[in-house]
Design an enzyme around this catalytic site. Sequence first.
Site, mmCIF file in Angstrom:
data_model
loop_
_atom_site.group_PDB
_atom_site.id
_atom_site.type_symbol
_atom_site.label_atom_id
_atom_site.label_comp_id
_atom_site.label_asym_id
_atom_site.label_seq_id
_atom_site.Cartn_x
_atom_site.Cartn_y
_atom_site.Cartn_z
ATOM 1 N N THR A 58 33.247 -24.821 8.881
ATOM 2 C CA THR A 58 33.803 -24.231 10.253
ATOM 3 C C THR A 58 35.084 -24.024 10.927
ATOM 4 O O THR A 58 36.092 -24.180 10.277
ATOM 5 C CB THR A 58 33.666 -25.785 11.118
ATOM 6 O OG1 THR A 58 33.824 -24.921 12.819
ATOM 7 C CG2 THR A 58 33.536 -26.794 11.231
ATOM 8 N N GLU A 105 28.317 -28.953 11.710
ATOM 9 C CA GLU A 105 28.265 -29.814 12.651
ATOM 10 C C GLU A 105 26.060 -29.622 12.139
ATOM 11 O O GLU A 105 26.136 -30.471 11.917
ATOM 12 C CB GLU A 105 28.586 -29.791 13.459
ATOM 13 C CG GLU A 105 27.933 -31.673 14.588
ATOM 14 C CD GLU A 105 28.235 -30.811 15.827
ATOM 15 O OE1 GLU A 105 29.126 -29.309 16.626
ATOM 16 O OE2 GLU A 105 27.751 -31.665 16.962
ATOM 17 N N GLN A 115 38.199 -14.425 15.607
ATOM 18 C CA GLN A 115 38.445 -14.893 14.718
ATOM 19 C C GLN A 115 37.942 -15.649 13.746
ATOM 20 O O GLN A 115 38.912 -16.025 12.532
ATOM 21 C CB GLN A 115 38.863 -16.243 15.747
ATOM 22 C CG GLN A 115 39.890 -16.241 17.664
ATOM 23 C CD GLN A 115 39.244 -16.957 17.832
ATOM 24 O OE1 GLN A 115 40.415 -18.075 18.095
ATOM 25 N NE2 GLN A 115 38.532 -16.773 19.634
ATOM 26 N N ARG A 116 36.142 -15.080 13.894
ATOM 27 C CA ARG A 116 35.854 -14.774 12.340
ATOM 28 C C ARG A 116 35.795 -13.978 11.286
ATOM 29 O O ARG A 116 35.238 -14.394 10.227
ATOM 30 C CB ARG A 116 34.344 -15.337 13.190
ATOM 31 C CG ARG A 116 34.771 -17.311 13.829
ATOM 32 C CD ARG A 116 32.999 -17.775 13.874
ATOM 33 N NE ARG A 116 32.006 -16.692 14.262
ATOM 34 C CZ ARG A 116 30.457 -16.995 15.066
ATOM 35 N NH1 ARG A 116 30.889 -17.997 15.959
ATOM 36 N NH2 ARG A 116 29.477 -16.108 14.670
ATOM 37 N N ASP A 135 36.118 -23.464 13.076
ATOM 38 C CA ASP A 135 36.762 -24.940 14.599
ATOM 39 C C ASP A 135 37.697 -26.207 13.623
ATOM 40 O O ASP A 135 38.279 -27.279 14.600
ATOM 41 C CB ASP A 135 35.629 -25.182 15.872
ATOM 42 C CG ASP A 135 34.688 -24.426 16.374
ATOM 43 O OD1 ASP A 135 35.381 -23.253 16.067
ATOM 44 O OD2 ASP A 135 33.713 -24.768 16.585
ATOM 45 N N HIS A 190 34.627 -13.397 18.746
ATOM 46 C CA HIS A 190 34.649 -13.520 16.895
ATOM 47 C C HIS A 190 35.483 -12.807 16.882
ATOM 48 O O HIS A 190 34.929 -13.141 14.348
ATOM 49 C CB HIS A 190 33.246 -12.643 17.134
ATOM 50 C CG HIS A 190 31.866 -13.805 18.220
ATOM 51 N ND1 HIS A 190 31.692 -13.680 19.193
ATOM 52 C CD2 HIS A 190 31.285 -14.676 16.944
ATOM 53 C CE1 HIS A 190 30.661 -14.076 19.037
ATOM 54 N NE2 HIS A 190 30.619 -15.611 18.312
ATOM 55 N N ARG A 195 46.353 -12.277 33.931
ATOM 56 C CA ARG A 195 44.987 -11.522 33.081
ATOM 57 C C ARG A 195 44.988 -12.136 32.029
ATOM 58 O O ARG A 195 45.732 -13.250 31.555
ATOM 59 C CB ARG A 195 45.788 -9.551 32.287
ATOM 60 C CG ARG A 195 46.554 -8.422 33.158
ATOM 61 C CD ARG A 195 45.157 -7.817 34.479
ATOM 62 N NE ARG A 195 46.285 -7.178 34.608
ATOM 63 C CZ ARG A 195 46.278 -5.841 34.465
ATOM 64 N NH1 ARG A 195 45.581 -5.083 33.063
ATOM 65 N NH2 ARG A 195 46.696 -5.055 35.431
ATOM 66 N N ARG A 203 53.758 -10.236 33.219
ATOM 67 C CA ARG A 203 52.757 -10.978 33.320
ATOM 68 C C ARG A 203 52.913 -12.307 32.790
ATOM 69 O O ARG A 203 53.363 -12.408 31.807
ATOM 70 C CB ARG A 203 51.503 -9.895 32.711
ATOM 71 C CG ARG A 203 51.576 -8.745 33.233
ATOM 72 C CD ARG A 203 50.589 -7.962 33.066
ATOM 73 N NE ARG A 203 50.774 -6.662 33.656
ATOM 74 C CZ ARG A 203 49.625 -5.269 32.951
ATOM 75 N NH1 ARG A 203 49.830 -5.069 31.785
ATOM 76 N NH2 ARG A 203 49.316 -4.616 33.761
HETATM 77 O O1 F6P Z 1 31.059 -22.126 14.201
HETATM 78 C C1 F6P Z 1 31.928 -22.237 15.597
HETATM 79 C C2 F6P Z 1 32.297 -21.223 16.910
HETATM 80 O O2 F6P Z 1 33.011 -20.330 16.227
HETATM 81 C C3 F6P Z 1 32.755 -21.579 18.381
HETATM 82 O O3 F6P Z 1 33.861 -22.183 18.307
HETATM 83 C C4 F6P Z 1 32.121 -21.357 19.195
HETATM 84 O O4 F6P Z 1 31.774 -21.773 20.002
HETATM 85 C C5 F6P Z 1 30.643 -21.151 17.952
HETATM 86 O O5 F6P Z 1 30.801 -20.483 17.199
HETATM 87 C C6 F6P Z 1 29.803 -19.100 19.045
HETATM 88 O O6 F6P Z 1 28.741 -19.330 18.399
HETATM 89 P P1 F6P Z 1 28.019 -18.421 18.464
HETATM 90 O O7 F6P Z 1 28.672 -17.231 17.522
HETATM 91 O O8 F6P Z 1 26.899 -18.098 17.716
HETATM 92 O O9 F6P Z 1 28.013 -17.458 19.528
#
Ligand code: F6P
Length: 342
Positions: free
Chosen positions: A125, A103, A273-274, A127, A271, A265, A162
């Site tokens: 993204t 975006e 996830q990335r 997302d 991160h 909990r 849990r």
């Molecule tokens: O790129 C999207 C995203 O992974 C979002 O889901 C998350 O809120 C954001 O980036 C986190 O960004 P940063 O790594 O800059 O904290």
Amino acid sequence: MRIGMLTGGGDAPGLNNVIKGVVTQGIKKYDYEFVGFLDGWKGPLEGLTKSIGLSDVAYIHDRGGTILGSSRTNPMKIENGVARIEENLKKHEIDALIAIGGEDTLGVATQLHKHDFKVIGVPKTIDNDLSNTDYTFGFQTSVAIASEAVDRLHTTARSHHRVLVVEVMGRHAGWIALETGMSGDAAVTLIPEEKYDINQVVTWVKERYARDQYAIVVVAEGALSLDGDLVTKDASLDAFGHVKLSGVGDSLAARIEDLTGFETRSVVLGHLQRGGTPVAFDRNLGQRLGLKAAEAVNEKQFGQMVALHGTEVVLVPLESATGVLKTVPAARYQEAKAFFGA
Ligand code: F6P
């Protein structure tokens, strides 16, 4: 022709595949030269570059991250930002720029196109919330990582009786939460698109607990309760004005424990996830988008973005990706709800 390329915003698995697609097509088919701008918009602002050839894109198909680096630098918020970019593009004799981002990055690309820059966009993204493209690369990898985590959490939650609340990414759109919760048999999944009623959440958790003596709850970082505010990490904003999210999992876990008496909990996947290897879908989507972006430059389709429509990669106006975010439709959330509770 000399083509500039940059990757901006949060990284997404598949970025290197886009770069591979662009460079392979650009060099083999059109004999282009490539200049990589480093660290998102910071690269063209400060003139940070590296040249990229075919050898640089060999064996990056399975590498997460981006070989160009990334940042959330916003040139529109920097004095003379546009002029500085123009100067550096001239200095490096850039004929066209390919901007790979979400975006924010594509929003800047749209503005630059209005200033007559020759720009092509590639949507990115984890997302999956960009409009006018059916999927963004990185999303499938994130869902696979989050689903695997949820599978693992089931066994430990079951052993200890849990409730485990799993917080996943998704600032304005709950796509990752929706697909993770559904594939991971969550007792409840909460998304930013629909404010949740804590009493209803507790009812679903109690139902599941009565059946299984444990429960998994998936919550998107941007989810909001009917009676609460967005939970943020701190008060700071990034260059695009976004707050740092995280913490909704903890606060929700505390409320569930309070209202049910079940030991609860929370786990923040963050991160994880990335990072790492992209799944095959994201590799192939990235590479196909990259091929098309090089073609779009050749056809001088500036101001356009490559996009996935069904199974076809097409061109759409850059503006159409960022004007309105693609959020989870109520009907899709309704499908997920069929599995909530017991
Ligand atoms: O790129 C999207 C995203 O992974 C979002 O889901 C998350 O809120 C954001 O980036 C986190 O960004 P940063 O790594 O800059 O904290």
